[in-house]
Write a protein that holds these residues in place. Structure first.
Motif, mmCIF file in Angstrom:
data_model
loop_
_atom_site.group_PDB
_atom_site.id
_atom_site.type_symbol
_atom_site.label_atom_id
_atom_site.label_comp_id
_atom_site.label_asym_id
_atom_site.label_seq_id
_atom_site.Cartn_x
_atom_site.Cartn_y
_atom_site.Cartn_z
ATOM 1 N N VAL A 92 -30.825 -42.441 101.483
ATOM 2 C CA VAL A 92 -30.225 -42.504 102.808
ATOM 3 C C VAL A 92 -28.912 -41.732 102.808
ATOM 4 C CG1 VAL A 92 -29.320 -44.008 104.621
ATOM 5 C CG2 VAL A 92 -31.208 -44.784 103.205
ATOM 6 N N VAL A 93 -28.687 -40.941 103.871
ATOM 7 C CA VAL A 93 -27.396 -40.286 104.085
ATOM 8 C C VAL A 93 -26.954 -40.564 105.516
ATOM 9 C CG1 VAL A 93 -27.868 -38.441 102.416
ATOM 10 C CG2 VAL A 93 -28.400 -38.087 104.834
ATOM 11 N N SER A 94 -25.652 -40.450 105.757
ATOM 12 C CA SER A 94 -25.108 -40.714 107.092
ATOM 13 C C SER A 94 -23.910 -39.818 107.338
ATOM 14 C CB SER A 94 -24.697 -42.188 107.219
ATOM 15 O OG SER A 94 -23.953 -42.419 108.402
ATOM 16 N N SER A 95 -23.676 -39.522 108.612
ATOM 17 C CA SER A 95 -22.494 -38.737 108.983
ATOM 18 C C SER A 95 -21.218 -39.559 108.846
ATOM 19 C CB SER A 95 -22.621 -38.235 110.425
ATOM 20 O OG SER A 95 -22.755 -39.324 111.331
ATOM 21 N N GLN A 96 -21.344 -40.835 108.494
ATOM 22 C CA GLN A 96 -20.186 -41.703 108.316
ATOM 23 C C GLN A 96 -19.806 -41.887 106.850
ATOM 24 O OE1 GLN A 96 -18.737 -42.885 111.427
ATOM 25 N NE2 GLN A 96 -20.184 -41.246 111.871
ATOM 26 N N SER A 97 -20.451 -41.141 105.955
ATOM 27 C CA SER A 97 -20.167 -41.290 104.528
ATOM 28 C C SER A 97 -20.443 -39.982 103.805
ATOM 29 C CB SER A 97 -21.026 -42.408 103.924
ATOM 30 O OG SER A 97 -20.840 -42.503 102.530
ATOM 31 N N SER A 98 -19.719 -39.764 102.703
ATOM 32 C CA SER A 98 -19.983 -38.599 101.855
ATOM 33 C C SER A 98 -20.915 -38.959 100.705
ATOM 34 C CB SER A 98 -18.670 -38.031 101.298
ATOM 35 O OG SER A 98 -18.040 -38.976 100.447
ATOM 36 N N PHE A 99 -21.385 -40.200 100.687
ATOM 37 C CA PHE A 99 -22.272 -40.658 99.631
ATOM 38 C C PHE A 99 -23.722 -40.679 100.097
ATOM 39 C CE2 PHE A 99 -18.257 -42.144 98.106
ATOM 40 C CZ PHE A 99 -18.369 -42.189 96.724
ATOM 41 N N ALA A 100 -24.626 -40.337 99.196
ATOM 42 C CA ALA A 100 -26.047 -40.580 99.391
ATOM 43 C C ALA A 100 -26.395 -41.820 98.586
ATOM 44 C CB ALA A 100 -26.867 -39.386 98.912
ATOM 45 N N ALA A 101 -27.226 -42.688 99.148
ATOM 46 C CA ALA A 101 -27.583 -43.928 98.469
ATOM 47 C C ALA A 101 -29.063 -43.922 98.115
ATOM 48 C CB ALA A 101 -27.270 -45.129 99.349
ATOM 49 N N GLU A 102 -29.358 -44.278 96.871
ATOM 50 C CA GLU A 102 -30.745 -44.429 96.440
ATOM 51 C C GLU A 102 -31.138 -45.901 96.574
ATOM 52 O OE1 GLU A 102 -33.708 -43.364 92.678
ATOM 53 O OE2 GLU A 102 -31.534 -43.513 92.340
ATOM 54 N N LEU A 103 -32.275 -46.153 97.238
ATOM 55 C CA LEU A 103 -32.749 -47.512 97.466
ATOM 56 C C LEU A 103 -34.072 -47.735 96.736
ATOM 57 C CD1 LEU A 103 -32.221 -47.757 101.341
ATOM 58 C CD2 LEU A 103 -30.530 -48.084 99.529
ATOM 59 N N ASP A 104 -34.230 -48.917 96.200
ATOM 60 C CA ASP A 104 -35.468 -49.265 95.510
ATOM 61 C C ASP A 104 -36.664 -49.135 96.456
ATOM 62 O OD1 ASP A 104 -36.708 -50.793 93.012
ATOM 63 O OD2 ASP A 104 -37.524 -51.706 94.837
#
Length: 207
Positions: A92-104
């Motif tokens: 998941v990525v968002s315009s509200q964060s510079s992080f990408a998150a990996e989800l199970d």
């Protein structure tokens, strides 16, 4: 997949990538202002990003009925969702964060974060995908695309960031004498020392 969030509830379209023709469409049972999503071939479910509630929701693609949802790790506005074909996990990525998150891929709980600011990407991401070589592609609201981002297989490396782990929280009086050992000093300076691992510039502590 193409999402039309201007309808209430939304309609999802499967579009032929060659000629742009609509292969199929499905109206969802609940209006969520969907801003992104994917079809998960493993579960046979439609997985979408819920802008209204900052959640990732699971739908039955045949009936359009919502089956479940879980919270995403950051605020959703413009956003993207993809499946890494090499692991089956969601990103998941968002315009509200510079992080990408990996989800199970099963629980959709956060496995780790990857700081894409190290690749020159700020709070501007609107989409994410993976190519056949496992490279991450990210679109941004600045009308350019970041391509060929190597995502490390674990949380180590230049861009990999593991979720923070707290081992202890200590309060320290920098002046004054506590009345009792179990209470903090009154009207004097105090510091709170948090000890753990995987802290970085994006780590937030909220009291």
């Amino acid at each position: 997949l193409l999402f039309n969030s201007n309808t209430n509830p939304e309609t999802v379209y499967a579009v032929n990538p060659t000629d742009g023709s609509v292969i199929a469409s499905r109206t969802l049972s609940v209006n969520l202002d969907v801003v992104g999503g994917v079809y998960d071939p493993t579960s046979g479910k439609l997985i979408v990003l819920d802008y209204q509630n900052d959640k990732i929701a699971t739908y039955n693609p045949v009936t359009g009925v919502k089956e479940s949802d879980v919270a995403v790790p950051f605020d959703i506005y413009q956003a993207g969702l993809a499946i890494n074909p090499s692991t089956g996990n969601f990103w998941v990525v968002s315009s509200q964060s510079s992080f990408a998150a990996e989800l199970d891929k099963t629980t959709k709980q956060v496995l780790r974060y990857v700081d894409l600011s190290l690749k020159g990407v700020g709070n501007e991401m609107t989409g994410v995908s993976f190519d056949a070589n496992g490279k991450m592609w990210v679109s941004t609201n600045r009308s350019w695309i970041v391509a060929n981002i190597d995502v490390p297989s674990t949380g180590t490396g230049v861009t990999g960031v593991l979720s923070p782990t707290i081992t202890s929280i200590q309060t320290v009086a920098i002046a004054g004498t506590p009345t009792t050992g179990a209470q903090a000093s009154a009207n004097v300076g105090q510091t709170i020392r948090i000890t753990g691992t995987n802290f970085n510039g994006g780590t937030q502590v909220i009291f």
